[in-house]
Scaffold this active site. Structure first.
Site, PDB file in Angstrom:
ATOM      1  N   LYS A  14      -7.103   2.078   4.264  1.00  0.00           N
ATOM      2  CA  LYS A  14      -6.145   1.391   3.394  1.00  0.00           C
ATOM      3  C   LYS A  14      -4.785   1.368   4.073  1.00  0.00           C
ATOM      4  O   LYS A  14      -4.497   2.154   4.985  1.00  0.00           O
ATOM      5  CB  LYS A  14      -6.014   2.084   2.038  1.00  0.00           C
ATOM      6  CG  LYS A  14      -5.340   3.439   2.117  1.00  0.00           C
ATOM      7  CD  LYS A  14      -4.826   3.898   0.774  1.00  0.00           C
ATOM      8  CE  LYS A  14      -4.201   5.288   0.862  1.00  0.00           C
ATOM      9  NZ  LYS A  14      -3.030   5.356   1.766  1.00  0.00           N
ATOM     10  N   ASP A 141      -6.153  10.185  -3.037  1.00  0.00           N
ATOM     11  CA  ASP A 141      -6.399   8.817  -2.598  1.00  0.00           C
ATOM     12  C   ASP A 141      -7.819   8.339  -2.879  1.00  0.00           C
ATOM     13  O   ASP A 141      -8.092   7.147  -2.846  1.00  0.00           O
ATOM     14  CB  ASP A 141      -6.171   8.684  -1.081  1.00  0.00           C
ATOM     15  CG  ASP A 141      -4.697   8.650  -0.708  1.00  0.00           C
ATOM     16  OD1 ASP A 141      -3.850   8.607  -1.624  1.00  0.00           O
ATOM     17  OD2 ASP A 141      -4.402   8.674   0.495  1.00  0.00           O
TER      18      ASP A 141
END
Length: 279
Positions: A14, A141
Protein backbone atom coordinates in the site's frame (compact mmCIF):
# COMPACT_ATOMS: atom_id res chain seq x y z
CA UNK A 1 -16.00 -31.93 4.11
CA UNK A 2 -13.93 -31.54 0.93
CA UNK A 3 -11.58 -28.58 0.95
CA UNK A 4 -10.04 -26.69 -1.95
CA UNK A 5 -6.67 -28.28 -2.79
CA UNK A 6 -4.73 -25.11 -2.02
CA UNK A 7 -4.61 -21.37 -2.38
CA UNK A 8 -2.07 -19.13 -4.10
CA UNK A 9 -2.53 -15.43 -3.39
CA UNK A 10 -0.49 -12.31 -4.04
CA UNK A 11 -0.49 -9.89 -1.09
CA UNK A 12 0.00 -6.36 -2.40
CA UNK A 13 1.60 -3.37 -0.72
CA UNK A 14 0.00 0.00 0.00
CA UNK A 15 0.90 3.67 -0.23
CA UNK A 16 0.06 6.42 2.24
CA UNK A 17 -1.25 9.62 0.69
CA UNK A 18 -0.48 11.98 3.52
CA UNK A 19 0.05 10.87 7.10
CA UNK A 20 -0.62 12.95 10.19
CA UNK A 21 0.22 11.69 13.68
CA UNK A 22 -2.41 13.50 15.73
CA UNK A 23 -2.16 12.25 19.30
CA UNK A 24 -1.20 9.61 21.85
CA UNK A 25 -3.83 7.06 22.84
CA UNK A 26 -4.39 5.69 26.35
CA UNK A 27 -3.21 2.27 25.09
CA UNK A 28 0.14 3.76 24.03
CA UNK A 29 -0.56 3.69 20.31
CA UNK A 30 -0.74 6.88 18.23
CA UNK A 31 -3.81 8.28 16.55
CA UNK A 32 -3.26 9.11 12.92
CA UNK A 33 -4.98 10.26 9.77
CA UNK A 34 -3.98 8.98 6.35
CA UNK A 35 -5.36 7.77 3.06
CA UNK A 36 -4.34 4.24 2.08
CA UNK A 37 -4.30 3.10 -1.54
CA UNK A 38 -3.34 -0.35 -2.85
CA UNK A 39 0.01 -0.66 -4.61
CA UNK A 40 0.41 -3.63 -6.98
CA UNK A 41 3.88 -4.59 -5.70
CA UNK A 42 3.21 -8.10 -4.45
CA UNK A 43 4.51 -11.01 -2.42
CA UNK A 44 3.33 -14.56 -3.15
CA UNK A 45 1.72 -16.76 -0.49
CA UNK A 46 0.73 -20.41 -0.95
CA UNK A 47 -1.48 -22.16 1.61
CA UNK A 48 -1.99 -25.93 1.43
CA UNK A 49 -3.50 -28.51 3.78
CA UNK A 50 -0.71 -30.47 5.43
CA UNK A 51 -0.48 -34.24 5.33
CA UNK A 52 -2.31 -36.18 8.02
CA UNK A 53 -0.64 -35.93 11.42
CA UNK A 54 1.83 -33.34 10.12
CA UNK A 55 2.60 -30.11 11.95
CA UNK A 56 1.83 -26.70 10.50
CA UNK A 57 4.80 -25.04 8.83
CA UNK A 58 5.75 -21.76 7.21
CA UNK A 59 8.67 -21.69 4.80
CA UNK A 60 10.20 -18.51 3.44
CA UNK A 61 12.06 -17.45 0.31
CA UNK A 62 12.90 -14.15 -1.33
CA UNK A 63 13.90 -11.20 0.83
CA UNK A 64 15.16 -12.62 4.16
CA UNK A 65 12.75 -12.20 7.06
CA UNK A 66 14.45 -12.21 10.47
CA UNK A 67 13.13 -14.19 13.40
CA UNK A 68 11.45 -17.53 13.98
CA UNK A 69 8.86 -18.31 11.26
CA UNK A 70 6.32 -19.14 13.99
CA UNK A 71 6.34 -15.44 14.93
CA UNK A 72 5.57 -14.40 11.35
CA UNK A 73 2.18 -12.78 10.87
CA UNK A 74 1.11 -15.46 8.35
CA UNK A 75 1.70 -18.18 10.94
CA UNK A 76 -0.02 -16.10 13.61
CA UNK A 77 -3.01 -15.61 11.29
CA UNK A 78 -3.36 -19.38 11.04
CA UNK A 79 -3.05 -19.79 14.82
CA UNK A 80 -5.70 -17.12 15.37
CA UNK A 81 -8.25 -18.93 13.18
CA UNK A 82 -7.25 -22.39 14.41
CA UNK A 83 -8.15 -21.38 17.97
CA UNK A 84 -11.73 -20.62 16.93
CA UNK A 85 -12.31 -23.15 14.13
CA UNK A 86 -10.09 -26.14 15.00
CA UNK A 87 -8.39 -26.01 11.63
CA UNK A 88 -6.23 -28.92 10.48
CA UNK A 89 -2.50 -28.33 9.98
CA UNK A 90 -1.39 -26.32 6.96
CA UNK A 91 1.75 -25.70 4.95
CA UNK A 92 2.34 -22.07 4.10
CA UNK A 93 5.06 -20.76 1.83
CA UNK A 94 5.76 -17.03 1.57
CA UNK A 95 7.96 -15.63 -1.17
CA UNK A 96 8.89 -12.15 0.02
CA UNK A 97 9.25 -9.44 -2.61
CA UNK A 98 7.96 -6.27 -0.94
CA UNK A 99 10.78 -4.83 1.20
CA UNK A 100 10.57 -4.92 4.98
CA UNK A 101 10.65 -1.74 7.07
CA UNK A 102 9.66 0.31 4.05
CA UNK A 103 6.32 1.79 5.14
CA UNK A 104 4.50 -0.22 2.47
CA UNK A 105 2.53 -2.52 4.76
CA UNK A 106 3.94 -5.70 3.23
CA UNK A 107 3.85 -7.80 6.39
CA UNK A 108 0.35 -6.60 7.20
CA UNK A 109 -0.80 -7.56 3.70
CA UNK A 110 0.67 -11.04 4.11
CA UNK A 111 -1.31 -11.50 7.32
CA UNK A 112 -4.61 -10.30 5.85
CA UNK A 113 -4.22 -12.39 2.72
CA UNK A 114 -3.41 -15.41 4.89
CA UNK A 115 -6.68 -14.88 6.77
CA UNK A 116 -8.60 -14.57 3.52
CA UNK A 117 -6.93 -17.63 1.99
CA UNK A 118 -7.53 -19.78 5.06
CA UNK A 119 -11.19 -18.74 5.17
CA UNK A 120 -11.64 -19.78 1.54
CA UNK A 121 -9.51 -22.92 1.76
CA UNK A 122 -11.48 -24.30 4.70
CA UNK A 123 -14.84 -22.85 3.62
CA UNK A 124 -15.25 -20.81 6.79
CA UNK A 125 -17.42 -18.28 4.95
CA UNK A 126 -16.13 -15.42 7.10
CA UNK A 127 -17.62 -12.03 6.27
CA UNK A 128 -15.44 -9.03 5.55
CA UNK A 129 -16.32 -7.54 8.93
CA UNK A 130 -15.32 -10.75 10.71
CA UNK A 131 -12.04 -10.89 8.79
CA UNK A 132 -11.38 -7.25 9.66
CA UNK A 133 -11.89 -8.11 13.33
CA UNK A 134 -9.27 -10.85 13.14
CA UNK A 135 -6.93 -8.62 11.12
CA UNK A 136 -7.06 -5.86 13.75
CA UNK A 137 -5.75 -8.35 16.29
CA UNK A 138 -2.65 -8.92 14.14
CA UNK A 139 -1.69 -5.32 13.42
CA UNK A 140 -3.05 -1.85 12.78
CA UNK A 141 -2.52 -1.90 9.01
CA UNK A 142 -3.77 -5.44 8.48
CA UNK A 143 -7.46 -4.58 8.35
CA UNK A 144 -6.99 -2.37 5.29
CA UNK A 145 -6.03 -5.34 3.13
CA UNK A 146 -9.34 -7.16 3.66
CA UNK A 147 -11.32 -4.84 1.38
CA UNK A 148 -8.10 -3.57 -0.25
CA UNK A 149 -9.47 -0.32 -1.70
CA UNK A 150 -8.70 3.39 -1.15
CA UNK A 151 -9.86 4.55 2.28
CA UNK A 152 -9.45 7.39 4.73
CA UNK A 153 -7.87 5.74 7.78
CA UNK A 154 -7.90 7.13 11.31
CA UNK A 155 -7.55 6.20 14.99
CA UNK A 156 -4.75 3.56 14.94
CA UNK A 157 -5.05 3.33 11.17
CA UNK A 158 -7.56 0.51 11.47
CA UNK A 159 -10.82 2.47 11.26
CA UNK A 160 -11.86 3.41 7.75
CA UNK A 161 -14.17 5.64 5.78
CA UNK A 162 -14.72 5.34 2.06
CA UNK A 163 -13.12 8.09 0.01
CA UNK A 164 -13.86 9.18 -3.53
CA UNK A 165 -10.39 8.88 -5.03
CA UNK A 166 -9.47 7.20 -8.29
CA UNK A 167 -5.79 6.99 -9.22
CA UNK A 168 -6.33 4.05 -11.56
CA UNK A 169 -3.75 4.13 -14.32
CA UNK A 170 -1.50 6.73 -12.66
CA UNK A 171 2.16 5.92 -13.27
CA UNK A 172 4.11 5.42 -10.06
CA UNK A 173 7.73 4.83 -9.06
CA UNK A 174 8.60 3.53 -5.58
CA UNK A 175 12.20 3.64 -4.38
CA UNK A 176 13.41 1.67 -1.38
CA UNK A 177 16.98 2.66 -0.43
CA UNK A 178 17.76 -0.50 1.50
CA UNK A 179 17.22 1.32 4.77
CA UNK A 180 15.18 -0.45 7.44
CA UNK A 181 13.38 2.04 9.69
CA UNK A 182 11.50 0.28 12.46
CA UNK A 183 8.03 1.50 13.34
CA UNK A 184 9.14 2.02 16.95
CA UNK A 185 12.05 4.24 15.90
CA UNK A 186 9.88 6.27 13.53
CA UNK A 187 7.17 6.96 16.09
CA UNK A 188 9.75 7.83 18.73
CA UNK A 189 11.01 10.63 16.47
CA UNK A 190 7.67 12.19 15.54
CA UNK A 191 5.80 14.72 17.70
CA UNK A 192 1.98 14.38 17.55
CA UNK A 193 0.24 17.54 16.36
CA UNK A 194 -3.07 18.58 14.78
CA UNK A 195 -3.32 17.81 11.03
CA UNK A 196 -1.76 20.49 8.86
CA UNK A 197 -4.57 20.24 6.31
CA UNK A 198 -7.92 18.56 5.88
CA UNK A 199 -6.59 15.50 4.06
CA UNK A 200 -9.81 14.48 2.33
CA UNK A 201 -10.36 17.99 1.04
CA UNK A 202 -6.75 18.30 -0.13
CA UNK A 203 -6.87 15.00 -2.01
CA UNK A 204 -10.06 16.03 -3.78
CA UNK A 205 -8.08 18.72 -5.59
CA UNK A 206 -5.95 18.13 -8.72
CA UNK A 207 -2.88 15.98 -8.19
CA UNK A 208 -0.57 18.88 -9.07
CA UNK A 209 -1.74 20.76 -5.95
CA UNK A 210 -0.90 17.99 -3.50
CA UNK A 211 2.74 19.03 -3.25
CA UNK A 212 1.66 22.05 -1.17
CA UNK A 213 -1.14 20.50 0.85
CA UNK A 214 -0.51 16.76 1.41
CA UNK A 215 2.36 15.85 3.71
CA UNK A 216 3.71 13.05 5.88
CA UNK A 217 4.71 13.96 9.44
CA UNK A 218 7.44 11.31 9.40
CA UNK A 219 9.38 13.11 6.67
CA UNK A 220 10.35 16.06 8.87
CA UNK A 221 11.06 13.70 11.76
CA UNK A 222 13.29 11.26 9.84
CA UNK A 223 15.10 13.20 7.11
CA UNK A 224 17.58 14.93 9.49
CA UNK A 225 18.87 11.46 10.43
CA UNK A 226 18.29 9.88 7.00
CA UNK A 227 18.93 12.61 4.40
CA UNK A 228 18.73 10.02 1.60
CA UNK A 229 14.95 10.20 1.93
CA UNK A 230 14.96 13.86 0.95
CA UNK A 231 17.42 13.18 -1.86
CA UNK A 232 15.19 10.51 -3.42
CA UNK A 233 12.16 12.76 -3.16
CA UNK A 234 14.05 15.59 -4.89
CA UNK A 235 15.11 13.19 -7.66
CA UNK A 236 11.50 12.15 -8.23
CA UNK A 237 10.37 15.75 -8.53
CA UNK A 238 13.28 16.53 -10.85
CA UNK A 239 12.16 13.60 -13.02
CA UNK A 240 8.70 15.12 -13.38
CA UNK A 241 6.63 13.67 -10.56
CA UNK A 242 3.50 15.67 -9.83
CA UNK A 243 3.62 14.46 -6.23
CA UNK A 244 6.28 12.64 -4.21
CA UNK A 245 6.31 11.50 -0.60
CA UNK A 246 7.61 9.12 2.00
CA UNK A 247 5.16 6.22 2.44
CA UNK A 248 4.06 5.37 5.95
CA UNK A 249 6.89 5.60 8.45
CA UNK A 250 9.43 4.92 5.68
CA UNK A 251 11.80 4.28 4.19
CA UNK A 252 10.24 3.86 0.73
CA UNK A 253 9.67 7.09 -1.21
CA UNK A 254 7.28 7.23 -4.16
CA UNK A 255 6.41 9.58 -6.98
CA UNK A 256 3.21 9.86 -9.02
CA UNK A 257 3.54 10.69 -12.72
CA UNK A 258 0.14 11.26 -14.36
CA UNK A 259 -0.12 10.68 -18.08
CA UNK A 260 3.09 8.67 -18.49
CA UNK A 261 3.32 5.07 -19.61
CA UNK A 262 6.09 4.47 -17.07
CA UNK A 263 8.08 6.86 -14.89
CA UNK A 264 11.56 7.77 -16.14
CA UNK A 265 14.61 5.93 -14.87
CA UNK A 266 16.61 7.52 -12.08
CA UNK A 267 20.34 7.34 -11.42
CA UNK A 268 20.13 5.20 -8.30
CA UNK A 269 22.58 2.86 -6.55
CA UNK A 270 22.29 -0.74 -7.71
CA UNK A 271 21.31 -1.98 -4.25
CA UNK A 272 18.12 0.10 -4.18
CA UNK A 273 14.86 -1.73 -4.88
CA UNK A 274 12.60 0.04 -7.37
CA UNK A 275 9.03 -0.67 -8.41
CA UNK A 276 7.65 0.90 -11.59
CA UNK A 277 4.10 0.53 -12.75
CA UNK A 278 0.61 1.90 -12.71
CA UNK A 279 -1.78 2.08 -9.77
Amino acid sequence: MRYICGMLVFPNAKLNLGLYVTGVRPDGFRNLESVFVPLPWCDALEVLPAADHAESTLTLTGIPIPGDPTTNLCYRAYELLRADFNLPPVRQHLHKVVPIGAGLGGGSADAAFALRALSELFELKLTSETLIGYARRLGSDCAFFVANKPVFAYEKGDVFEDISLDLTGTACKVVYPGLHISTAEAYARVQPQPPRHDLRSALSQPLETWRETVSNDFEDALTPTYPVLREIKQQLYAAGAAYASLSGSGSAVYGLFPGLELPPNLALPAEYLVWDGRL
